[in-house]
Design an enzyme around this catalytic site. Structure first.
Site, PDB file in Angstrom:
ATOM      1  CE  LYS A  53      36.123  39.186  50.245  1.00  0.00           C
ATOM      2  NZ  LYS A  53      35.752  40.505  49.753  1.00  0.00           N
ATOM      3  CD  GLN A  97      37.231  43.669  48.508  1.00  0.00           C
ATOM      4  OE1 GLN A  97      37.111  42.459  48.395  1.00  0.00           O
ATOM      5  NE2 GLN A  97      36.818  44.319  49.586  1.00  0.00           N
ATOM      6  CG  ASP A 120      29.791  41.110  47.687  1.00  0.00           C
ATOM      7  OD1 ASP A 120      29.952  40.428  48.723  1.00  0.00           O
ATOM      8  OD2 ASP A 120      30.634  41.908  47.249  1.00  0.00           O
TER       9      ASP A 120
END
Ligand code: NDP
Length: 299
Positions: A53, A97, A120
């Site tokens: 990422k 994460q 997200d």
């Protein structure tokens, strides 16, 4: 084999290209989109994702802020970091994460992120906005699937879609997005009766289960589009002792004989997920600055 292959790797490169071009235009106006990624602990798979990422964020011209915290980090310290990132004008997207170590409450942590920076799309506000058809940050994996489906079919209106899996990160938002594009949506799960017959009704199958090669060709309606979200590592003795390989939730060879189009694993949904994270960060940055959003990169 009859199915055409939906090349997620190539599509993701296209998306990244569009993002990079838009970022370059924003930079001319003195705006640099920034993505903060928070990793707690040393889970090897998470470390790989976070590295990928960070690398791709920089490649499209955005600022990348990585925060690596000890596995024993307290909830209070993590929440304090999120509060700082929420207040930081250089940060337009925040990604924590998952999974988090067991002592941290994932729902509490995710819901502490400013919904406008929740790239997200897991914050309860974004879940609600998506469910009610309002402008939301949309979870990256289902957004990537939707982009590939729209690209392949044009309009999805009236198609029968079966989503296998009802998780909050893939199955449920995928179903919402397909419904929003006027599909007739069925969500199948571990308690679904005669799941093969349910899947056989589908013009579009999205498999997000986590069971290697569960969906076989005899489940698939001839000509259907199969989107395989699953990432499963299985033994591959044919490659040598102790070797493994990645497979999806669909048995690629038998499904490809029947389907009209199919995404491979690897090289299908996976690359699109990170590309959509970058797209969401760009969208969040445009919204924060009140400038025009790029076309075709949101739901
Ligand atoms: P979850 O484990 O959270 O959810 C799995 C779902 O599958 C559940 O709803 C479960 O049903 C359902 N299920 C389990 N067994 C069966 C069965 N025998 N028949 C029908 N349904 C079943 O997984 P995720 O949604 O997080 O992930 C799914 C897969 O996608 C995994 O392989 C994961 O690695 C992959 N993934 C890939 C990403 C990418 O970027 N390509 C991103 C995210 C995930 P129930 O609710 O009844 O238990």
């Amino acid at each position: 084999m009859s199915a055409s292959v939906i090349d997620g790797k190539a599509f993701a490169a296209e998306v990244r290209g569009k993002v990079a071009a838009h970022v370059a235009r924003l930079k001319e106006q003195g705006i640099t989109p920034g993505l903060a990624v928070v990793l707690v602990g040393e889970d090897p798979a998470s470390q790989v994702y976070v590295r990928a990422k960070g690398k791709q964020t920089v490649e499209v011209g955005m600022a990348s802020f990585e925060h690596k915290l000890d596995a024993g980090t307290s909830e209070a310290d993590l929440l304090a970091l999120i509060a700082r990132l929420n207040a930081d004008p250089a940060v337009h997207g925040i990604l924590v994460q998952l999974p988090l170590p067991g002592h941290l409450d994932e729902d509490l942590v995710i819901n502490a992120i400013d919904p406008a920076k929740d790239v997200d799309g897991f914050h309860i506000s974004n879940v609600g906005l998506l469910a009610t058809g309002q402008k939301a940050m949309v979870p990256c994996t289902p957004l990537g699937c939707l982009m590939m489906l729209r690209d392949h079919h044009g309009s999805l209106s009236g198609l029968n879609a079966v989503v296998i899996g009802r998780s909050n990160i893939v199955g449920k938002p995928m179903a919402q997005l397909l419904l929003r594009d006027s599909c007739t949506v069925t969500v199948a799960h571990s308690r679904t009766k005669d799941i093969e017959a349910v899947v056989r009704q589908a013009d579009i199958v999205v498999a997000a289960v986590g069971r290697p090669q569960m969906v076989t060709g005899d489940w698939v309606k001839p000509g259907a589009t199969v989107i395989d979200v699953g990432i499963n590592r299985i033994d591959a003795p044919e490659k040598g002792e102790g070797k493994t390989r990645l497979v999806g939730d669909c048995d690629y060879d038998s499904c490809a004989e029947v389907a009209g189009a199919i995404t491979p694993v690897p090289g299908g949904v996976g690359p699109m997920t990170i590309a959509c994270l970058l797209a969401n960060t760009l969208t969040a940055c445009c919204r924060a600055n009140g400038v025009e959003e790029p076309e075709g990169l949101t739901a």
